[in-house]
Design an enzyme around this catalytic site. Structure first.
Site, PDB file in Angstrom:
ATOM      1  N   HIS A   1      -7.287 -35.069  13.537  1.00  0.00           N
ATOM      2  CA  HIS A   1      -6.177 -35.847  14.063  1.00  0.00           C
ATOM      3  C   HIS A   1      -5.142 -34.960  14.733  1.00  0.00           C
ATOM      4  O   HIS A   1      -3.997 -35.382  14.944  1.00  0.00           O
ATOM      5  CB  HIS A   1      -5.545 -36.668  12.936  1.00  0.00           C
ATOM      6  CG  HIS A   1      -6.466 -37.706  12.379  1.00  0.00           C
ATOM      7  ND1 HIS A   1      -6.535 -38.989  12.870  1.00  0.00           N
ATOM      8  CD2 HIS A   1      -7.411 -37.631  11.405  1.00  0.00           C
ATOM      9  CE1 HIS A   1      -7.459 -39.670  12.202  1.00  0.00           C
ATOM     10  NE2 HIS A   1      -8.007 -38.870  11.301  1.00  0.00           N
TER      11      HIS A   1
ATOM     12  N   LYS B   1       0.821  -1.205   0.000  1.00  0.00           N
ATOM     13  CA  LYS B   1       0.000   0.000   0.000  1.00  0.00           C
ATOM     14  C   LYS B   1       0.860   1.262   0.000  1.00  0.00           C
ATOM     15  O   LYS B   1       0.625   2.190  -0.770  1.00  0.00           O
ATOM     16  CB  LYS B   1      -0.935  -0.020   1.210  1.00  0.00           C
ATOM     17  CG  LYS B   1      -1.991   1.069   1.201  1.00  0.00           C
ATOM     18  CD  LYS B   1      -3.007   0.831   2.303  1.00  0.00           C
ATOM     19  CE  LYS B   1      -4.163   1.802   2.220  1.00  0.00           C
ATOM     20  NZ  LYS B   1      -5.196   1.516   3.229  1.00  0.00           N
TER      21      LYS B   1
ATOM     22  N   LYS C   1       7.088  -2.800  14.408  1.00  0.00           N
ATOM     23  CA  LYS C   1       7.835  -2.321  13.239  1.00  0.00           C
ATOM     24  C   LYS C   1       8.840  -1.242  13.630  1.00  0.00           C
ATOM     25  O   LYS C   1       9.992  -1.241  13.181  1.00  0.00           O
ATOM     26  CB  LYS C   1       6.865  -1.760  12.198  1.00  0.00           C
ATOM     27  CG  LYS C   1       5.972  -2.767  11.513  1.00  0.00           C
ATOM     28  CD  LYS C   1       5.102  -2.049  10.482  1.00  0.00           C
ATOM     29  CE  LYS C   1       4.190  -2.996   9.741  1.00  0.00           C
ATOM     30  NZ  LYS C   1       3.346  -2.279   8.754  1.00  0.00           N
TER      31      LYS C   1
ATOM     32  N   GLU D   1      -6.905  -8.950  13.548  1.00  0.00           N
ATOM     33  CA  GLU D   1      -6.346  -7.621  13.317  1.00  0.00           C
ATOM     34  C   GLU D   1      -7.444  -6.564  13.342  1.00  0.00           C
ATOM     35  O   GLU D   1      -7.227  -5.433  13.780  1.00  0.00           O
ATOM     36  CB  GLU D   1      -5.586  -7.569  11.987  1.00  0.00           C
ATOM     37  CG  GLU D   1      -4.802  -6.283  11.793  1.00  0.00           C
ATOM     38  CD  GLU D   1      -3.791  -6.366  10.652  1.00  0.00           C
ATOM     39  OE1 GLU D   1      -2.700  -6.943  10.879  1.00  0.00           O
ATOM     40  OE2 GLU D   1      -4.082  -5.866   9.555  1.00  0.00           O
TER      41      GLU D   1
ATOM     42  N   GLY E   1      -6.018  -2.986   4.082  1.00  0.00           N
ATOM     43  CA  GLY E   1      -5.204  -4.087   3.578  1.00  0.00           C
ATOM     44  C   GLY E   1      -5.891  -5.434   3.637  1.00  0.00           C
ATOM     45  O   GLY E   1      -5.902  -6.193   2.662  1.00  0.00           O
ATOM     46  N   ARG E   2      -6.512  -5.756   4.767  1.00  0.00           N
ATOM     47  CA  ARG E   2      -7.132  -7.084   4.915  1.00  0.00           C
ATOM     48  C   ARG E   2      -8.478  -7.169   4.212  1.00  0.00           C
ATOM     49  O   ARG E   2      -9.122  -8.212   4.240  1.00  0.00           O
ATOM     50  CB  ARG E   2      -7.246  -7.446   6.386  1.00  0.00           C
ATOM     51  CG  ARG E   2      -7.969  -6.419   7.240  1.00  0.00           C
ATOM     52  CD  ARG E   2      -7.702  -6.666   8.721  1.00  0.00           C
ATOM     53  NE  ARG E   2      -8.263  -5.623   9.560  1.00  0.00           N
ATOM     54  CZ  ARG E   2      -7.666  -4.463   9.829  1.00  0.00           C
ATOM     55  NH1 ARG E   2      -6.496  -4.184   9.279  1.00  0.00           N
ATOM     56  NH2 ARG E   2      -8.231  -3.578  10.629  1.00  0.00           N
TER      57      ARG E   2
ATOM     58  N   GLU F   1       9.429  -5.888   4.937  1.00  0.00           N
ATOM     59  CA  GLU F   1       9.546  -7.251   4.415  1.00  0.00           C
ATOM     60  C   GLU F   1       9.328  -7.292   2.909  1.00  0.00           C
ATOM     61  O   GLU F   1      10.057  -7.974   2.173  1.00  0.00           O
ATOM     62  CB  GLU F   1       8.519  -8.160   5.109  1.00  0.00           C
ATOM     63  CG  GLU F   1       8.697  -8.294   6.608  1.00  0.00           C
ATOM     64  CD  GLU F   1       7.854  -7.296   7.394  1.00  0.00           C
ATOM     65  OE1 GLU F   1       7.541  -7.585   8.548  1.00  0.00           O
ATOM     66  OE2 GLU F   1       7.524  -6.216   6.837  1.00  0.00           O
TER      67      GLU F   1
END
Length: 535
Positions: free
Chosen positions: A377, A202, A503, A346, A260-261, A208
């Site tokens: 399992h 964005k 950050k 978030e 963003g999400r 990263e």
């Protein structure tokens, strides 16, 4: 009814419901299934195995009304500043609306811009697939490396995993982790001449993402002529000038009213539009738009996102159940739990109300999960016999693959929901042991270990097939559910300040590393860990 009175009624009916068994409610309320199930946009939701009684169900609806869910929903779709801490509209529904819509963000018309970006995406996607857009050596692109993190990664990744063909014409790989191993795995077996890199950020400042983009650039530069390198880099960003300076041949924009999400409907999923084909991407948008229409038009008592949200609020705040598991019974939806972790935790992992005062109730639960039958399992032992009650959500696809019978898969999902609700008494466990030939003593000894308390809630979400339309509807369902929960908890679901502190501190630690070691004001533990890691 005032909001305070609605919460009081909610608490009272929740306490009463906690003293009843779910299975007994079916006998007490013959219309329970019809009242607590709903169909919307190709999905069927059954919430009748939740813990609420009829009175508690009605109290939850009253709480939604008292919290002004309908008014806040109208504000969201009207483009008002529902993200009040950042003064932004939140208009992801505009991204999947049909062409010619009339959405506005803070009064500014935005639909024409959305239509224009979507048309540019389609043109570019078609050109890449046809070979009209090619790389530096004029070879057709055969692979895409999608570089992003968080919302710039999880949404497109869940879409690709859900809809990818078994033998795609264009392979799509994702890189999010700053660990160089992630990029190394993504690039293995690819040819730089036929690889397109789509960098999604964005702000185009995410640490990263930029580190991984630089690694991809170095990999391409080792094999490609410098003058054609930019053809292999596409930027998706709200800061196109930064993407251009980085070396992206062209950029596709999205605005700051796209969180963003919530951004997978935008140019953030350009790589999916290319690799899946534009028609598939548009069908997914249409499915999400159908869920939008249901959300804004269906009455509260038959509104899928609202009912799903109320079930979670009831479990978290009414019955003190601070975790929920999501089990998609479809391998193609294996990334859904990870996607929901970010979307919900978030968005709603908040400790203050919209006015900044501390919350006095619980907000978002911990969300975790694995695809069924794998999870059976692993952690299902805990949700069946552990001391905590963990509500479960089963996403079930009737037909997951054309050439195989699905009943062994979905029958497991139905059995798990049934077992969570019914349980097994100690007496029944002992009788079962005796029937298996155990002695009286042995059957009695083992009976407590084979006892299931039952009365554990679950929701089932069914679809006939996982299509682009039903995937779009499913993801939009969860987006709106998350929004409704935020309204009821009176928190802002659209900021994420909790992401920022780490950050900032990471940059300070890197500065210390560059200058030779821990600074004097670093705490002893972090300083010792840094020293050990620096060798």
């Amino acid at each position: 009814m005032s909001r305070d009175d609605a919460w009081k009624t909610f608490d009272r009916t929740a306490a009463e419901a906690g003293q009843t068994r779910i299975v007994d409610q079916f006998a007490a309320d013959p219309d329970r299934l019809a009242r607590m199930s709903v169909e919307a946009a190709g999905l069927y939701l059954d919430l009748s195995k939740q813990s609420w009684t009829r009175a508690a169900f009605d109290a939850c609806l009253d709480l939604a009304r008292a919290s002004d869910v309908e008014g806040r929903r109208a504000a969201l779709f009207a483009g008002e500043a529902v993200n009040l801490t950042e003064g932004r509209a939140v208009l992801h529904p505009a991204l999947r609306a049909a062409p010619g819509a009339d959405f506005k963000a803070l009064g500014e018309p935005v639909s024409a811009e959305v239509d224009a970006v979507r048309a540019d995406m389609k043109a570019y996607a078609d050109a890449v697939r046809s070979g009209a857009e090619a790389g530096a050596t004029e070879r057709k692109f055969e692979a895409i490396v999608h570089v992003g993190i968080g919302g710039s990664d999880l949404g497109p990744r869940v879409v690709w995993d859900a809809l990818r063909p078994l033998n795609p014409a264009i392979d799509l790989r994702f890189v999010a982790n700053i660990d160089p191993r992630d990029m190394a795995e993504a690039l293995t077996g690819l040819n730089p001449e036929t690889t397109l890199v789509v960098v999604v950020s964005k702000t185009f400042t995410t640490q990263e993402t930029l580190a991984n983009a630089e690694a991809a650039k170095a990999w391409l530069a080792a094999s490609l002529p410098a003058e054609g390198m930019t053809k292999h880099f596409i930027g998706v960003t709200a800061a196109p000038e930064k993407a251009g300076a980085f070396g992206c041949d062209r950029t596709f924009a999205f605005r700051d009213w796209v969180g963003g999400r919530y951004s997978l409907w935008s140019a953030v999923s350009l790589s999916c539009g290319i690799a899946l084909g534009w028609d598939v991407f548009e069908q997914m948008l249409a499915g999400a738009a159908a869920m939008d229409e249901h959300f804004v038009s269906a009455p509260l008592e038959k509104n899928a996102p609202i009912l799903l949200a109320l079930a979670q609020v009831f479990n978290v705040d009414g019955l003190n159940r601070p975790a929920r598991t999501v089990a998609p019974y479809a391998h193609a939806l294996r990334r859904l739990p990870s996607f929901l972790q970010q979307l919900e935790m978030e968005s709603n992992g908040k400790r203050v109300h919209r006015d900044g005062t501390p919350v006095t109730r619980q907000t978002c639960p911990v969300v975790f999960g694995e695809p069924g039958t794998n999870g059976q399992h692993a952690f299902f032992q805990q949700i069946h016999q552990g001391p905590q009650t963990v509500p479960a959500e089963f996403v079930i696809v009737a037909k997951t693959h054309a050439d195989a019978p699905e009943s062994p898969l979905w029958s497991n999902a139905l059995a798990q929901g049934q077992a969570l609700m019914l349980g097994k008494t100690t007496e029944a466990a002992k009788a079962e042991g005796l029937a298996q030939g155990l002695s009286e003593e042995e059957a009695t000894r083992l009976a407590p270990h084979r006892t299931f308390t039952g009365n554990r809630p679950s929701t089932a979400i069914l679809m006939d097939r996982l299509t682009p339309e039903t995937l779009g509807a499913l993801l939009a369902l969860y987006e709106h559910k998350t929004f409704v929960e935020g309204v009821i908890w009176d928190i802002n679901s659209f900021d994420q300040w909790g992401v920022e502190l780490g950050k900032v501190l990471a940059k300070a630690i890197l500065k210390d590393v560059d200058t030779g070691g821990p600074s004097a004001d670093l705490d002893p533990s972090t300083a010792a860990l840094m020293t050990r890691l620096m060798g």
